[in-house]
Structure formats: C-alpha cells, structure tokens
Design an enzyme around this catalytic site. Structure first.
Site, PDB file in Angstrom:
ATOM      1  N   TYR A  59     -28.289   8.436   3.388  1.00 52.15           N
ATOM      2  CA  TYR A  59     -28.650   7.239   4.158  1.00 52.15           C
ATOM      3  C   TYR A  59     -27.880   7.246   5.479  1.00 52.15           C
ATOM      4  O   TYR A  59     -26.842   7.900   5.598  1.00 52.15           O
ATOM      5  CB  TYR A  59     -28.385   5.945   3.364  1.00 52.15           C
ATOM      6  CG  TYR A  59     -27.014   5.839   2.718  1.00 52.15           C
ATOM      7  CD1 TYR A  59     -25.899   5.407   3.425  1.00 52.15           C
ATOM      8  CD2 TYR A  59     -26.840   6.175   1.376  1.00 52.15           C
ATOM      9  CE1 TYR A  59     -24.654   5.292   2.816  1.00 52.15           C
ATOM     10  CE2 TYR A  59     -25.599   6.074   0.759  1.00 52.15           C
ATOM     11  CZ  TYR A  59     -24.515   5.624   1.488  1.00 52.15           C
ATOM     12  OH  TYR A  59     -23.282   5.521   0.889  1.00 52.15           O
ATOM     13  N   GLU A  88       0.849  -1.193   0.000  1.00 55.04           N
ATOM     14  CA  GLU A  88       0.000   0.000   0.000  1.00 55.04           C
ATOM     15  C   GLU A  88       0.883   1.242   0.000  1.00 55.04           C
ATOM     16  O   GLU A  88       1.801   1.359   0.802  1.00 55.04           O
ATOM     17  CB  GLU A  88      -0.929  -0.010   1.231  1.00 55.04           C
ATOM     18  CG  GLU A  88      -1.637   1.295   1.531  1.00 55.04           C
ATOM     19  CD  GLU A  88      -2.488   1.853   0.368  1.00 55.04           C
ATOM     20  OE1 GLU A  88      -3.268   1.092  -0.223  1.00 55.04           O
ATOM     21  OE2 GLU A  88      -2.337   3.060   0.066  1.00 55.04           O
TER      22      GLU A  88
HETATM   23  C1  LIG Z   1     -19.246   9.370  -4.429  1.00 53.16           C
HETATM   24  C2  LIG Z   1     -19.000   7.885  -4.489  1.00 53.16           C
HETATM   25  C3  LIG Z   1     -19.950   7.024  -3.947  1.00 53.16           C
HETATM   26  C4  LIG Z   1     -19.776   5.647  -4.036  1.00 53.16           C
HETATM   27  N1  LIG Z   1     -20.725   4.822  -3.509  1.00 53.16           N
HETATM   28  C5  LIG Z   1     -20.584   3.490  -3.609  1.00 53.16           C
HETATM   29  C6  LIG Z   1     -21.571   2.608  -3.048  1.00 53.16           C
HETATM   30  O1  LIG Z   1     -22.544   3.049  -2.442  1.00 53.16           O
HETATM   31  N2  LIG Z   1     -21.403   1.263  -3.191  1.00 53.16           N
HETATM   32  C7  LIG Z   1     -20.299   0.731  -3.843  1.00 53.16           C
HETATM   33  O2  LIG Z   1     -20.166  -0.497  -3.923  1.00 53.16           O
HETATM   34  N3  LIG Z   1     -19.348   1.550  -4.377  1.00 53.16           N
HETATM   35  C8  LIG Z   1     -19.454   2.889  -4.279  1.00 53.16           C
HETATM   36  N4  LIG Z   1     -18.496   3.719  -4.791  1.00 53.16           N
HETATM   37  C9  LIG Z   1     -17.352   3.111  -5.518  1.00 53.16           C
HETATM   38  C10 LIG Z   1     -16.291   2.577  -4.567  1.00 53.16           C
HETATM   39  O3  LIG Z   1     -15.922   3.584  -3.652  1.00 53.16           O
HETATM   40  C11 LIG Z   1     -15.061   2.138  -5.323  1.00 53.16           C
HETATM   41  O4  LIG Z   1     -15.434   1.368  -6.441  1.00 53.16           O
HETATM   42  C12 LIG Z   1     -14.142   1.304  -4.443  1.00 53.16           C
HETATM   43  O5  LIG Z   1     -13.735   2.049  -3.327  1.00 53.16           O
HETATM   44  C13 LIG Z   1     -12.936   0.838  -5.231  1.00 53.16           C
HETATM   45  O6  LIG Z   1     -12.063   0.140  -4.375  1.00 53.16           O
HETATM   46  P1  LIG Z   1     -10.615  -0.267  -4.885  1.00 53.16           P
HETATM   47  O7  LIG Z   1      -9.995  -1.012  -3.758  1.00 53.16           O
HETATM   48  O8  LIG Z   1     -10.702  -0.921  -6.215  1.00 53.16           O
HETATM   49  O9  LIG Z   1      -9.862   1.113  -5.150  1.00 53.16           O
HETATM   50  P2  LIG Z   1      -9.406   2.238  -4.114  1.00 53.16           P
HETATM   51  O10 LIG Z   1     -10.399   2.378  -3.017  1.00 53.16           O
HETATM   52  O11 LIG Z   1      -9.084   3.431  -4.934  1.00 53.16           O
HETATM   53  O12 LIG Z   1      -8.087   1.671  -3.462  1.00 53.16           O
HETATM   54  C14 LIG Z   1      -6.867   1.654  -4.147  1.00 53.16           C
HETATM   55  C15 LIG Z   1      -5.731   1.564  -3.136  1.00 53.16           C
HETATM   56  O13 LIG Z   1      -4.509   1.427  -3.851  1.00 53.16           O
HETATM   57  C16 LIG Z   1      -3.537   2.295  -3.284  1.00 53.16           C
HETATM   58  N5  LIG Z   1      -2.540   2.565  -4.336  1.00 53.16           N
HETATM   59  C17 LIG Z   1      -2.657   3.393  -5.399  1.00 53.16           C
HETATM   60  N6  LIG Z   1      -1.552   3.328  -6.164  1.00 53.16           N
HETATM   61  C18 LIG Z   1      -0.722   2.425  -5.571  1.00 53.16           C
HETATM   62  C19 LIG Z   1       0.557   1.926  -5.883  1.00 53.16           C
HETATM   63  N7  LIG Z   1       1.237   2.324  -6.988  1.00 53.16           N
HETATM   64  N8  LIG Z   1       1.123   0.993  -5.060  1.00 53.16           N
HETATM   65  C20 LIG Z   1       0.460   0.584  -3.933  1.00 53.16           C
HETATM   66  N9  LIG Z   1      -0.763   1.045  -3.585  1.00 53.16           N
HETATM   67  C21 LIG Z   1      -1.342   1.939  -4.404  1.00 53.16           C
HETATM   68  C22 LIG Z   1      -4.349   3.499  -2.837  1.00 53.16           C
HETATM   69  O14 LIG Z   1      -3.656   4.244  -1.869  1.00 53.16           O
HETATM   70  C23 LIG Z   1      -5.599   2.818  -2.285  1.00 53.16           C
HETATM   71  O15 LIG Z   1      -5.441   2.452  -0.934  1.00 53.16           O
HETATM   72  C24 LIG Z   1     -18.622   5.107  -4.684  1.00 53.16           C
HETATM   73  C25 LIG Z   1     -17.656   5.966  -5.199  1.00 53.16           C
HETATM   74  C26 LIG Z   1     -17.834   7.340  -5.095  1.00 53.16           C
HETATM   75  C27 LIG Z   1     -16.783   8.254  -5.670  1.00 53.16           C
END
Ligand SMILES: Cc1cc2nc3c(=O)[nH]c(=O)nc-3n(C[C@H](O)[C@H](O)[C@H](O)COP(=O)(O)OP(=O)(O)OC[C@H]3O[C@@H](n4cnc5c(N)ncnc54)[C@H](O)[C@@H]3O)c2cc1C
Length: 395
Positions: free
Chosen positions: A215, A32
């Site tokens: 919510y 991370e």
């Molecule tokens: C306004 C809003 C409302 C939402 N509401 C919902 C909802 O109600 N329900 C739902 O299911 N989804 C919802 N989403 C979508 C959801 O938030 C995301 O799809 C989800 O958080 C994605 O998770 P992820 O782990 O793929 O990515 P991220 O949460 O972006 O995590 C990526 C991680 O990788 C790390 N990282 C980045 N680059 C590197 C690197 N080079 N090396 C190591 N680590 C790195 C980052 O620091 C981060 O910790 C919403 C999004 C938004 C913007």
C-alpha cells in the site's frame, strides 16, 4: 514532581497512552530504553477503530498530511494473479463508521504522536531509561531503571513491547512463541513500480505458505511492501537485513506482476513474527500492560497497533472514573480489553491459515471470495465488529 502514571516504552502504544491520559487530566512519565526515537522503515494500516481515537487526540490534521486513504482492499490469488474480491473503503468506512481507513509510514505516525507528547506540559519523555524492575510500596509503584534511577507513581503501565520486562515481573510467562512466520519488509519509490501497484489501494496476494501486502505511504511517494513467508526457523535478531536470494525462490511460481515487484526490491529487512495465546490476566496491584506487551499478535488483520491505541483510550477512561481506586480501574480495563484483543488475535491466527492455503482448499477459498462479489456489502459487514468498534463510546 511525582507523575500520576509511569509508562515503560515510547512505541505507538506508550505514546498514545500518555496522550489519552493527558486528555483525562493525568500527568505521565514515559521511560524509553533507546537513546533516541526509533521506528521501523515500514507502513502501518489504521482502521477507523484506531482513527477515531487519533482524531479525538487532535492528530487528524497532521496525520492527513502524510497518510493515504486507499479506495479499497483488493485480494488476489498469488498463483494466477486473478483479483478474487475487494472490500470497498471509500466512502464506505467513513459512512459506516464515521472515520476513514488510513495507511501511513510508521515513522510519520510515531513522529506525530511524539510531537504532541513533547508539546505537552503534563508528559515527560526520558530516553536511555530502560525499566529494570519495580516494587509496590504504600500505594505507589517504585520503578528502577537499568541505569539505577528511581521513579515513583500511582500506576505503572508496561507498554514495553512483545518482550516486555514489566510482563515478566507481573506474569513471568516467558518469551512469546515464534509463529513460524517471517515478515520481509521494505519501501520503494512508487513511481518506479508497475502501474497496477500505483493504484490507490491496499493489495493482498494470497499464496502457498506465503502472502504479500502493499500500500502507498509517505504522502503517496513510497510503496510499502510486506512479504510473509512460513519458515521453520526465525532469522537471528530483530529486524535484520534479508538476502533477497532467500526470498525470491518462494515467489517464483507466483503471477508475474507480483514476482516482478519483488524482483525490483534491492533491500529487505526481516522480522520473525511472535505471538501469544490470549492471557486472562495482564496485571496485578497498580501495574498493568498495554499493546504488544499485553497481546502480541500476528499482523494478518493489521490491528496490533490499533489495539494498543484502543487500550490506551480505555485505560485512561477507567482511571479517570476510578481515581480513588486505581487497582479496580486497572482490573476493569483488563477485563474489557482481554475479550476484544483475544478475538482480534484469534482472527489474525485464522488468517494465517486462510491466506496460505493450497490445492483444493485454495480453490474453495477462491470460489467463496469470488462469490462475495455478488454482494459487495458482505465483506464490510463481516468486519463491522472490528472497524465499527468505537472505544470513545465505551468509557
Ligand atoms: C510486519 C508487521 C506489520 C504490521 N502491520 C500493522 C498494521 O498494519 N496495523 C496495525 O495496527 N498494527 C500492525 N502491526 C503491529 C504493530 O506494529 C504493533 O502491534 C505495535 O507497534 C505495538 O506497539 P507497542 O507500543 O505496544 O510496542 P512496540 O512498538 O514494540 O514499542 C515498545 C517500546 O518499548 C521500548 N522498551 C522495551 N523494553 C523497555 C524497557 N525495559 N524499558 C523502557 N522501554 C522499553 C521499546 O524500545 C519500544 O520503543 C504490524 C506488525 C508487524 C510485525
């Protein structure tokens, strides 16, 4: 010891992926980039399709302490304030799909996943370890961090979010596109808002080039509010402070309860919303993508996080079934997931249009929604393909 899998990113997707891999007997190293856990001060909705997997990972007791279970999702017309339709959730989601529809503070979800990760002897989580690049050598993936450390595993999963470094090395398709939508997010004390916002429900208000979602979260103490507005320009930076004098004029013609709620909020943070058209390929060799790295989508179906959790279970299952041939496992995973996540992503884009209609189109939409009240099961049936999907049955 060399882990079986390296995951870049400890977001919801990366943590869920490590837990699903652990369940299938694999060891994992999560890298991370941040120096400590970080989650947004906002809520997330979890449909039954995500809840099945979290439950299977043993997280239900902890989640149930913090999550809220709305009785229904109510859709309002932003201008008139009229309730147009509602989708009943309790007891229908449980009865129909054998899992509830939950809403939770993101920090609570993230902490629950993280605690399970930290208690596992098969998962190591390293902070301040940003993946910089990787190479594939002799059936292994060698990962280099920005700090110069090297790690090696059979498989690399890029769960590093919508601006994924792994994606750029695999696909090289540049940054995601700004969608012309900006999310303003906040949480407020629930006992300070009007009674209608204290109801045990998700509210969705539809307006001209804007919509509003709210919510309860944090064991019902807080109300999560998201106001979405169309805007030609993205705000600078990711998660910046929003000036409410920019937001309020966009809602001043709205029904009084909605406008008054927004007026009560002292602090906002803004997120420019990005997505990508669904990609047919997510990986090559022993490298693949998961979550927003693979399919950043508009949040207008509340499913981006749920898709990351589904990805995690399917990926772990395919790897388990193809231990000797991880490349075949990853391609099978991608084939299955591009179809489903593509449909979800397109539906979220369609909602961007539907939610923001004006003039005659708004009236027609409202009439259709009101008509759906005559057949209460209609909305539930419409989303069976989404909430009725159980990844546990897939592999
Ligand atoms: C306004 C809003 C409302 C939402 N509401 C919902 C909802 O109600 N329900 C739902 O299911 N989804 C919802 N989403 C979508 C959801 O938030 C995301 O799809 C989800 O958080 C994605 O998770 P992820 O782990 O793929 O990515 P991220 O949460 O972006 O995590 C990526 C991680 O990788 C790390 N990282 C980045 N680059 C590197 C690197 N080079 N090396 C190591 N680590 C790195 C980052 O620091 C981060 O910790 C919403 C999004 C938004 C913007």
């Amino acid at each position: 010891m060399k882990p079986d899998v390296i995951i870049a990113g400890a977001g919801i997707g990366g943590l869920a992926c490590a837990l699903c891999l652990e369940k299938q007997g694999f060891t994992t190293l999560i890298l991370e980039k941040f120096h400590a856990p970080a989650e947004v001060g906002a809520g997330i909705q979890l449909g039954p399709n995500a809840f099945h997997i979290l439950k299977h990972l043993g997280l239900e007791p902890e989640l149930t302490k913090q999550a809220q279970f709305p009785e229904k999702i109510v859709m309002y017309d932003g201008k008139s304030g009229a309730a147009l339709a509602h989708m009943p959730l309790i007891p229908h989601m449980q009865q129909r799909h054998n899992a509830p529809y939950a809403v939770i503070h993101r920090a609570d979800l993230h902490k629950t996943l993280r605690s399970q990760v930290e208690n596992s002897s098969r998962i190591e989580l390293k902070y301040s370890s940003a993946l910089d690049a990787f190479t594939e050598e002799d059936g292994n993936v060698v990962v280099k961090t920005v700090g110069g450390e090297e790690f090696c595993a059979r498989v690399l999963v890029g769960a590093d979010g919508s601006r994924s470094t792994v994606r750029q090395q695999v696909l090289g398709d540049g940054p995601p596109q700004f969608t012309g939508q900006v999310a303003w997010r906040t949480v407020v004390r629930r006992d300070r808002v009007a009674e209608m916002f204290q109801a045990q429900q998700t509210g969705l208000w539809l307006g001209h080039r804007a919509h509003l979602v709210h919510y309860p979260v944090s064991s019902g103490q807080l109300l999560n509010i998201v106001a979405i507005i169309e805007s030609p320009d993205p705000p600078h930076g990711w998660s910046t402070c929003g000036n409410r004098d920019e937001l309020l004029p966009r809602f001043e013609n709205w029904a009084k309860p909605a406008y008054t709620l927004l007026q009560q909020v002292p602090e906002w943070r803004t997120w420019a919303l990005y997505d990508r058209s669904p990609a047919p390929v997510w990986g090559s060799g022993q490298v693949t993508l998961l979550g927003d790295a693979a399919h950043p989508m508009l949040p207008f179906l509340a499913q981006g996080g749920a898709m990351a959790i589904e990805d995690a279970w399917i990926l772990a299952g395919f790897l388990k079934n193809n231990l000797g041939n991880p490349q075949a496992a990853l391609r099978a995973y991608e084939t299955l997931r591009t179809t489903r996540t593509g449909r979800v992503s397109e539906t979220a884009r369609d909602n961007a249009t539907l939610f923001h209609l004006s003039g005659h189109q708004r009236l027609l939409r409202n009439m259709a929604m009101k008509a759906s009240r005559a057949a209460p099961g209609l909305l539930l049936r419409k989303y069976d393909w989404l909430y009725g999907y159980n990844a546990l049955d897939e592999v």
